[in-house]
Design a protein around this motif. Structure first.
Motif, short mmCIF file in Angstrom:
data_model
loop_
_atom_site.label_atom_id
_atom_site.label_comp_id
_atom_site.label_asym_id
_atom_site.label_seq_id
_atom_site.Cartn_x
_atom_site.Cartn_y
_atom_site.Cartn_z
N UNK A 1 0.88 -1.17 0.00
CA UNK A 1 0.00 0.00 0.00
C UNK A 1 0.91 1.22 0.00
N UNK A 2 0.78 2.04 -1.03
CA UNK A 2 1.58 3.25 -1.12
C UNK A 2 0.67 4.44 -0.85
N UNK A 3 0.91 5.11 0.26
CA UNK A 3 0.04 6.24 0.62
C UNK A 3 0.47 6.78 1.96
N UNK A 4 -0.47 7.43 2.65
CA UNK A 4 -0.17 7.89 4.00
C UNK A 4 0.85 9.02 4.03
N UNK A 5 0.49 10.15 3.45
CA UNK A 5 1.34 11.34 3.60
C UNK A 5 1.10 11.92 5.00
N UNK A 6 1.77 13.04 5.29
CA UNK A 6 1.65 13.65 6.62
C UNK A 6 0.20 13.75 7.04
N UNK A 7 -0.10 13.38 8.24
CA UNK A 7 -1.42 13.45 8.87
C UNK A 7 -2.45 12.51 8.23
N UNK A 8 -2.04 11.71 7.25
CA UNK A 8 -3.01 10.79 6.63
C UNK A 8 -2.50 9.35 6.62
N UNK B 1 4.09 1.35 2.43
CA UNK B 1 5.09 2.37 2.08
C UNK B 1 4.49 3.73 2.34
N UNK B 2 4.87 4.30 3.47
CA UNK B 2 4.29 5.60 3.81
C UNK B 2 5.01 6.72 3.05
N UNK B 3 4.24 7.70 2.66
CA UNK B 3 4.83 8.83 1.92
C UNK B 3 5.14 10.00 2.85
N UNK B 4 4.75 9.89 4.10
CA UNK B 4 5.06 10.98 5.02
C UNK B 4 6.57 11.09 5.22
N UNK B 5 7.03 12.33 5.38
CA UNK B 5 8.44 12.56 5.65
C UNK B 5 8.69 12.72 7.15
N UNK C 1 6.17 3.08 12.47
CA UNK C 1 6.90 2.05 11.73
C UNK C 1 6.39 0.68 12.14
N UNK C 2 5.33 0.68 12.95
CA UNK C 2 4.74 -0.59 13.39
C UNK C 2 3.27 -0.33 13.69
N UNK D 1 -2.35 2.23 -4.55
CA UNK D 1 -1.68 3.53 -4.41
C UNK D 1 -2.72 4.64 -4.32
N UNK D 2 -2.57 5.48 -3.32
CA UNK D 2 -3.42 6.67 -3.26
C UNK D 2 -3.99 6.95 -1.89
N UNK D 3 -4.13 5.91 -1.08
CA UNK D 3 -4.83 6.05 0.20
C UNK D 3 -4.11 7.08 1.08
N UNK D 4 -4.68 8.26 1.20
CA UNK D 4 -4.07 9.32 2.00
C UNK D 4 -2.72 9.75 1.48
N UNK D 5 -2.52 9.69 0.18
CA UNK D 5 -1.17 9.87 -0.38
C UNK D 5 -0.78 11.34 -0.56
N UNK D 6 -1.73 12.26 -0.46
CA UNK D 6 -1.41 13.67 -0.60
C UNK D 6 -0.74 13.98 -1.93
N UNK D 7 -0.03 15.11 -1.94
CA UNK D 7 0.60 15.51 -3.21
C UNK D 7 1.91 14.77 -3.47
N UNK D 8 2.46 14.16 -2.40
CA UNK D 8 3.72 13.42 -2.56
C UNK D 8 3.59 12.34 -3.63
#
Ligand SMILES: NC(=O)C1=CN([C@@H]2O[C@H](COP(=O)(O)OP(=O)(O)OC[C@H]3O[C@@H](n4cnc5c(N)ncnc54)[C@H](OP(=O)(O)O)[C@@H]3O)[C@@H](O)[C@H]2O)[C@@H](O)CC1
Ligand SMILES: Nc1ncnc2c1ncn2[C@@H]1O[C@H](COP(=O)(O)OP(=O)(O)O)[C@@H](O)[C@H]1O
Ligand SMILES: [K+]
Length: 515
Positions: free
Chosen positions: A270-277, A299-303, A309-310, A334-341
């Protein structure tokens, strides 16, 4: 037995691969043009001396009313000027003969009646039933049932409902008595499920000859209530192409065999999860493992250095960066909470991932970027498979149209997206549509407003991806339709258990798992 309930459906799922024998399969849906063809053929097939289609329709309506509302004594019948009103008048005469107190308000006039309606009016009057014009008062002491025969497939979709009929519809919708709609709730557009400007809110709808798609998508489910079909005992010879098919269950799978291992069910990322999502990606990943995937990576997209991590509730989920994954071997959501990243990772995913489901922000990024659109279109010719799961706003962005345009032509929109991008399109919302470039579109029948809460779309994305990974050999459209049906069914079971509020996305996963 020509009458059957379509919605809620019986538990068994008949799967018809050949969509061209309309009427053999009650789950095939016909548009108005096809219904009119079928009607013409049916009319020609009626032999002299046999009962007319209108008499059959009216009698079917009478039977359904006697079965579903046996105690209703005082019945108000609203009959429009067309044949929809004629059907209602035939039923009214039967109810009158059965000893019910029937008040008929009829908008028609002897000068403008079809021959079938002329006969229905004459028969009703002969039986001693008066047909009242609109301005006469309804004399029933307390209305216990209303029959809506104002407008059927003759509704002109591109003109608002006339003021006179709109006022009657408003009156019907304000009264507490249940409503049985004849063929369609008046105001509902048969082909699309949009409403002309106002619509009767029915408790039960009895539709005739062919089921219409508008009953099952867009506003259809909200206005039609329980839906019954009566084919009027017609055995028609010529095949007619249906416009869609209802999807009413889940295909059986053999149990997981003894000699399998996690590798037998594929790896999902799952590719997604930017900051706060980040929660969106976690929801999707949890759903994917529940749906049957062998291993699930996140695979989180948040920085953010504080990013999790768990997943302590689901420690089986593995957190990896995209660089640590072999994209060419995974089924990816891909996309779930992914934001603009997400725009930065999409080119590689679109180029390399063999099985890619795109949701939410991934779709928004593609809608905003012609180069990404080209990459998406290039996948099908390279034997890479894509599923997109837009909600109506995301679909509107992808086609550069309005949400209203999407919702007034959901079947067409889903097909257009599937063809344009060479993918399977799951157009979400009430009556979710599963369209492919070439096959007949499917309309899912399960689900309800309890799903209208944040995160349930992420759960769907993960669930579908998990199914895709676990059952890669199943026909993809059917696989996705089964997953959509399960997602809606979980919400239906939640309501049947007595819950009236929204179904929180994290609990939706639990309900999916305890089917
Ligand atoms: N095909 C089948 O399977 C079978 C069909 N059967 C039955 O026939 C029905 C179809 O009958 P239909 O063709 O007479 O049309 P119907 O729905 O009564 O509407 C026409 C009336 O609506 C009016 N009207 C239209 N738009 C309007 C608006 N915006 N606002 C206000 N008014 C509007 C229009 O007025 P006009 O346009 O003339 O001004 C006219 O008076 C079908 O639904 C089923 O019940 C069964 O008997 C047998 C099997
Ligand atoms: N009224 C409804 N009837 C049936 N299904 C619904 C209804 N409202 C929402 N859903 C379903 O719930 C999910 C919501 O997805 P989405 O709008 O993407 O939410 P989110 O992005 O917050 O996860 C979709 O599967 C949609 O079809
Ligand atoms: K009607």
């Amino acid at each position: 037995m020509s009458m059957q309930r379509l919605c809620p459906p019986a538990p068994s799922l008949p799967v018809h691969e050949d969509p061209f024998l309309l009427l053999d399969d009650p789950f095939l849906l016909a548009d108005t043009a096809t219904t009119r063809h079928v009607e013409t053929q049916a009319l020609a097939a009626v032999q002299p001396g046999e009962t007319s289609l209108m008499q059959r329709a009216g009698h079917a309506l009478y039977r359904l009313i006697m079965a579903r509302y046996p105690h209703a004594q005082n019945i108000w019948v609203l009959a429009g000027a067309g044949n929809n009103g004629g059907d209602a008048i035939v039923a009214a005469a039967w109810l009158h003969k059965a000893g019910k107190q029937v008040h008929v308000t009829w908008l028609g006039s002897p000068a403008q009646m079809s021959s079938d309606t002329t006969k229905a009016v004459a028969a009703a009057q002969q039986a001693g039933l008066a047909l009242h014009p609109l301005d006469s008062e309804v004399t029933l002491p307390a209305i216990e049932l209303m029959i809506d025969g104002l407008l059927g497939i003759g509704l002109t979709p591109d003109r608002p409902v006339s003021t006179k009929i709109a006022q009657i519809i408003a009156a019907i919708n304000q009264l507490p008595a249940p409503v049985v709609a004849v063929d369609l709730p008046s105001g509902l557009i048969a082909d699309t499920g949009a409403i002309a400007s106002c619509c009767v809110r029915a408790d039960t709808t009895l539709t005739f000859l062919c089921a219409k798609p508008g009953l099952f998508t867009a506003e259809g489910r909200a206005y039609s209530g329980e839906i019954w079909l009566d084919t009027l005992d017609m055995a028609l010879s010529a095949p007619f192409p249906p416009v869609a098919r209802l999807w009413t269950g889940v295909l059986p799978h053999p149990p997981r065999a003894h000699n399998t291992h996690k590798g037998s069910f594929g790896d999902v990322a799952v590719v997604g999860g930017a900051d706060s999502m980040t929660g969106a990606a976690i929801l999707a990943a949890r759903a994917a493992i529940g749906a049957g995937a062998g291993r699930v990576y996140v695979s989180l997209l948040t920085q953010s250095p504080a990013a999790i991590a768990l997943d302590t509730l689901h420690p089986e989920l593995m957190f990896r960066t995209i660089q640590q994954l072999d994209i060419s071997k995974l089924t990816i959501a891909c996309g779930c909470g992914a934001g603009q990243e997400v725009a930065h990772v999409l080119p590689e995913l679109l180029r390399k991932c063999p099985r890619l489901l795109l949701d939410a922000d991934a779709l928004n990024a593609i809608a905003a970027d012609a180069a990404l659109q080209q990459l998406l279109k290039a996948r099908a010719p390279m034997q890479m498979t894509t599923v997109i799961t837009p909600h109506p706003l995301e679909a509107a962005r992808l086609l550069n149209i309005t949400v209203d345009q999407v919702q007034t032509s959901r079947l067409k929109t889903a097909k257009t997206l599937a063809q344009h991008f060479g993918c399977i399109c799951v157009l979400k919302g009430s009556g979710t549509i599963i369209a492919t470039p070439r096959q007949i579109s499917l309309i899912n029948i399960s689900g309800n407003g309890a799903l209208a809460t944040a995160g349930t779309g992420d759960v769907l994305a993960g669930w579908l991806t998990g199914r895709w990974s676990a059952f890669p050999d199943e026909a993809l459209q059917h696989n996705m339709a089964c997953g959509v049906w399960q997602h809606g069914d979980a919400a239906d079971r939640w309501q049947q258990a007595g819950h009236t509020g929204p179904l929180p996305a994290s609990q939706l996963i639990d309900w999916l798992l305890c089917a």
